[in-house]
Design an enzyme around this catalytic site. Structure first.
Site, PDB file in Angstrom:
ATOM      1  N   ALA A 235      35.723  38.065  37.214  1.00 23.80           N
ATOM      2  CA  ALA A 235      36.164  39.389  37.702  1.00 23.80           C
ATOM      3  C   ALA A 235      35.851  39.646  39.174  1.00 23.80           C
ATOM      4  O   ALA A 235      36.116  40.745  39.654  1.00 23.80           O
ATOM      5  CB  ALA A 235      35.608  40.527  36.847  1.00 23.80           C
ATOM      6  N   ALA A 236      35.337  38.653  39.886  1.00 18.60           N
ATOM      7  CA  ALA A 236      35.061  38.878  41.317  1.00 18.60           C
ATOM      8  C   ALA A 236      36.367  39.208  42.047  1.00 18.60           C
ATOM      9  O   ALA A 236      36.415  40.116  42.892  1.00 18.60           O
ATOM     10  CB  ALA A 236      34.412  37.646  41.930  1.00 18.60           C
ATOM     11  N   GLY A 237      37.439  38.479  41.695  1.00  9.98           N
ATOM     12  CA  GLY A 237      38.741  38.744  42.324  1.00  9.98           C
ATOM     13  C   GLY A 237      39.271  40.114  41.922  1.00  9.98           C
ATOM     14  O   GLY A 237      39.853  40.830  42.745  1.00  9.98           O
ATOM     15  N   ASP A 238      39.076  40.489  40.674  1.00 11.18           N
ATOM     16  CA  ASP A 238      39.543  41.805  40.208  1.00 11.18           C
ATOM     17  C   ASP A 238      38.785  42.923  40.923  1.00 11.18           C
ATOM     18  O   ASP A 238      39.366  43.945  41.305  1.00 11.18           O
ATOM     19  CB  ASP A 238      39.314  41.946  38.699  1.00 11.18           C
ATOM     20  CG  ASP A 238      40.046  40.875  37.909  1.00 11.18           C
ATOM     21  OD1 ASP A 238      41.102  40.408  38.377  1.00 11.18           O
ATOM     22  OD2 ASP A 238      39.555  40.500  36.825  1.00 11.18           O
TER      23      ASP A 238
HETATM   24  O1  RIB Z   1      39.668  37.996  35.887  1.00 10.64           O
HETATM   25  C1  RIB Z   1      38.747  37.976  34.839  1.00 10.64           C
HETATM   26  C2  RIB Z   1      39.406  38.408  33.557  1.00 10.64           C
HETATM   27  O2  RIB Z   1      40.409  37.484  33.214  1.00 10.64           O
HETATM   28  C3  RIB Z   1      38.490  38.470  32.369  1.00 10.64           C
HETATM   29  O3  RIB Z   1      37.863  39.725  32.225  1.00 10.64           O
HETATM   30  C4  RIB Z   1      39.387  38.081  31.200  1.00 10.64           C
HETATM   31  O4  RIB Z   1      39.568  39.076  30.268  1.00 10.64           O
HETATM   32  C5  RIB Z   1      40.703  37.625  31.836  1.00 10.64           C
HETATM   33  O5  RIB Z   1      41.686  38.579  31.742  1.00 10.64           O
END
Ligand code: RIB
Length: 292
Positions: A235-238
């Site tokens: 999730a670093a990119g998110d």
């Molecule tokens: O980018 C990370 C995410 O990718 C995770 O939380 C997982 O659920 C996938 O969707």
């Protein structure tokens, strides 16, 4: 301040601590398992909300999705455009190594059952000039992009996970195409070809521990990543994208938006899990001032 709508995935993340990624034919012992809220969509909404943006999430969960809705509400997001469907909530199986690297397997579940009605309800929440965040973990993207463009939304699309069908989407309607190097390559071969293929789009290239580059059409900006010790890069990119969108919604210049996003993701990689690893704005400001 512009609003943000994110029509995106909501996943239960089953995270396994492993000594290395499991190999073909191997049976591997994990040392622990945690269940976290995740999904690229949910993570980006949480990041935008923790950055201080007014953000609404659209999408779908099954009967087992309460934990995800609670987390979104706690972060301050509007979840009134998340439908409850008769399909289990999407989930991810994530291996995390001692070096903080991850390997992710996802099953779409309810994320693949987002109806045009749900999309319509979500799009009612925003107006011209507002931001729409999209990733490639839900169904109906062609329809969503076309309707959002008609509505005058600024569409930021991150085609992750990449698949061939992405090339058939109306990417020329986007404000910003957000890719990592692998996704850029899959779409066009190399960055020059990508820029030539989408000359009217901004392109944000995320480069992991190296940083991120933004082509705005008139300038190229580079934001190096802050050097930190990663324990889990999930999730670093998110986190980066949610903070970036929130900064744009506030009207910050691109360079400031990239710096804020880099600070947020530097903090997130030092914590376990997807959504739980995403910092609040005050922590990011303190980190950037060197007082965290
Ligand atoms: O980018 C990370 C995410 O990718 C995770 O939380 C997982 O659920 C996938 O969707």
């Amino acid at each position: 301040m512009a609003k943000i709508l994110n029509i995106g995935s909501l996943n239960l993340d089953y995270v396994y601590a492993v000594p290395h990624f499991v190999e073909a034919g191997e049976t591997l012992l994990a040392s622990r398992r945690d269940v976290f809220a995740g999904g690229k969509g949910l993570n980006q909404t949480v990041a935008a909300a923790r950055a201080g943006a007014e953000v609404c999430h659209g999408g779908a969960v099954g009967a087992d999705g309460d934990m995800l809705l609670d987390l979104l509400r706690d972060a301050g997001a509007d979840v009134s455009a998340v439908a409850r469907v008769d399909v289990p909530t999407g989930h991810a199986v994530i291996q995390v190594t001692p070096q903080g690297e991850n390997a992710i397997l996802i099953l779409g579940g309810a994320n693949r059952a987002v109806s045009p009605e749900t999309v319509g309800i979500a799009l009612e929440k925003v107006g011209p000039g507002d931001i729409l965040l999209l990733q490639n973990e839900i169904n109906g993207l062609d329809h969503i992009i076309r309707r959002a463009a008609q509505k005058g939304l600024r569409i930021l699309f991150n085609p992750a996970p990449m698949e061939k069908a992405v090339k058939d989407l109306p990417l020329e309607l986007l404000d910003t195409l957000i890719v990592n190097e692998g996704e850029g390559k899959a779409l066009a071969g190399d960055m020059d070809a990508l820029k030539a293929a989408y000359p009217n789009q901004k392109i944000l290239l995320t480069q992991g521990r190296r940083g991120a580059s933004l082509w705005t059409g008139s300038e190229v900006l580079f934001q190096p990543a802050f050097p930190v010790e990663a324990v889990d890069t999930t999730a670093a990119g998110d986190c980066f994208l949610g903070y970036y969108a929130a900064a744009l919604a506030e009207g910050l210049p691109y360079a400031a938006a990239l710096r804020l996003a880099a600070g947020a993701s530097a903090l997130s990689v030092q914590r376990q899990g997807a959504a739980p690893s995403i910092p609040v704005r005050g922590e990011v400001e303190a980190f950037l001032k060197g007082t965290y």
